[in-house]
Design an enzyme around this catalytic site. Structure first.
Site, PDB file in Angstrom:
ATOM      1  N   GLY A  88       0.838  -1.191   0.000  1.00  7.32           N
ATOM      2  CA  GLY A  88       0.000   0.000   0.000  1.00  7.32           C
ATOM      3  C   GLY A  88       0.872   1.240   0.000  1.00  7.32           C
ATOM      4  N   ARG A  89       0.329   2.349   0.482  1.00  5.65           N
ATOM      5  CA  ARG A  89       1.110   3.588   0.492  1.00  5.65           C
ATOM      6  C   ARG A  89       1.951   3.746   1.757  1.00  5.65           C
ATOM      7  NH1 ARG A  89      -1.572   8.500   0.198  1.00  5.65           N
ATOM      8  NH2 ARG A  89      -3.599   7.604   0.532  1.00  5.65           N
ATOM      9  N   GLU A  92       5.838   3.911   1.697  1.00  7.31           N
ATOM     10  CA  GLU A  92       6.429   5.120   1.117  1.00  7.31           C
ATOM     11  C   GLU A  92       6.982   6.053   2.194  1.00  7.31           C
ATOM     12  OE1 GLU A  92       4.153   8.767  -0.758  1.00  7.31           O
ATOM     13  OE2 GLU A  92       4.291   7.129  -2.205  1.00  7.31           O
ATOM     14  N   CYS A 118       4.050  -6.366  -2.304  1.00  9.55           N
ATOM     15  CA  CYS A 118       3.709  -5.136  -3.000  1.00  9.55           C
ATOM     16  C   CYS A 118       4.755  -4.042  -2.739  1.00  9.55           C
ATOM     17  CB  CYS A 118       2.302  -4.714  -2.586  1.00  9.55           C
ATOM     18  SG  CYS A 118       1.505  -3.495  -3.625  1.00  9.55           S
ATOM     19  N   HIS A 119       4.319  -2.889  -2.241  1.00  8.61           N
ATOM     20  CA  HIS A 119       5.221  -1.769  -1.991  1.00  8.61           C
ATOM     21  C   HIS A 119       6.088  -1.949  -0.737  1.00  8.61           C
ATOM     22  CE1 HIS A 119       2.650   0.088  -5.000  1.00  8.61           C
ATOM     23  NE2 HIS A 119       3.526   1.076  -5.099  1.00  8.61           N
ATOM     24  N   TYR A 138       5.394  -4.984  -6.231  1.00  2.65           N
ATOM     25  CA  TYR A 138       4.531  -4.382  -7.235  1.00  2.65           C
ATOM     26  C   TYR A 138       5.453  -3.883  -8.353  1.00  2.65           C
ATOM     27  CZ  TYR A 138       0.871  -1.722  -9.432  1.00  2.65           C
ATOM     28  OH  TYR A 138      -0.033  -1.250 -10.355  1.00  2.65           O
TER      29      TYR A 138
END
Length: 192
Positions: A88-89, A92, A118-119, A138
């Site tokens: 997800g975010r 980050e 993923c991320h 991802y």
């Protein structure tokens, strides 16, 4: 034997990538402590549902509230048998937290099982633990994996890749493969 697992989360973690492994790993008997920098047990993070709706990239919709069950400030990484990093975010900005990176480095240097999806690879790259490793993520994170000295595993979205103690996958459609491979690395045996 049940394992004690640490899960790193933050606001706008991908809903499926936090909820499904959190519940599935507990369902097979493991203890999962979900933590977030700046949050205490009982507080929650917002999640986001990422999906593919025909646009050039994924869309983002509001997900559920996910309640963390352990204070981040009291975590002792040495007390855990494995690490889970949802995507997800959240990765980050979590990758800018030096304590998060130190936790990841501990698991890698101790050769403890790490599951990232993923991320989550953004955190692995920032922690400097991908050099010489093969890692899926991802596809938009492929450049970060390569820049961190890793080899990007370009696999189908429903597949996972294991490189020693590191189990990675591109996104939530890989949950069956990703969780199954992580359980193998953990030494978890499920009999039917």
């Amino acid at each position: 034997m049940a394992k004690k697992l640490l899960m790193l989360v933050g606001d706008y973690v991908e809903d499926y990538e936090v909820m499904v492994p959190f519940q599935a790993l507990q369902a097979v008997g493991h203890r999962v402590d979900a933590v977030c920098p700046g949050k205490k047990a009982g507080e929650w993070v917002a999640t986001a549902v990422h999906d593919f709706d025909g646009a050039q990239t994924y869309s983002e919709k509001p997900g559920h509230r996910f309640v963390v069950n352990r204070d981040f400030d009291t975590v002792d990484a040495a007390a855990y048998d494995g690490l889970v990093i949802p995507g997800g975010r959240a990765p980050e900005y979590l990758r800018m937290d030096e304590r998060v990176l130190d936790i990841v480095r501990h698991f890698q240097s101790a050769n403890k099982p790490i599951a990232s999806i993923c991320h989550g690879a953004q955190i692995l790259a920032a922690a400097g633990v991908l050099k010489g490793r093969t890692c899926s993520a991802y596809p938009a994170c492929a450049a970060e994996v390569r820049l961190a000295g890793g080899q990007y595993a370009d696999i189908a979205v429903d597949q996972a890749h294991t490189d020693g103690n590191l189990v990675t996958a591109p996104a939530w459609p890989a949950h069956p493969a990703w969780i199954a491979q992580f359980l193998v690395v953990l030494g978890t045996r499920i009999q039917h």
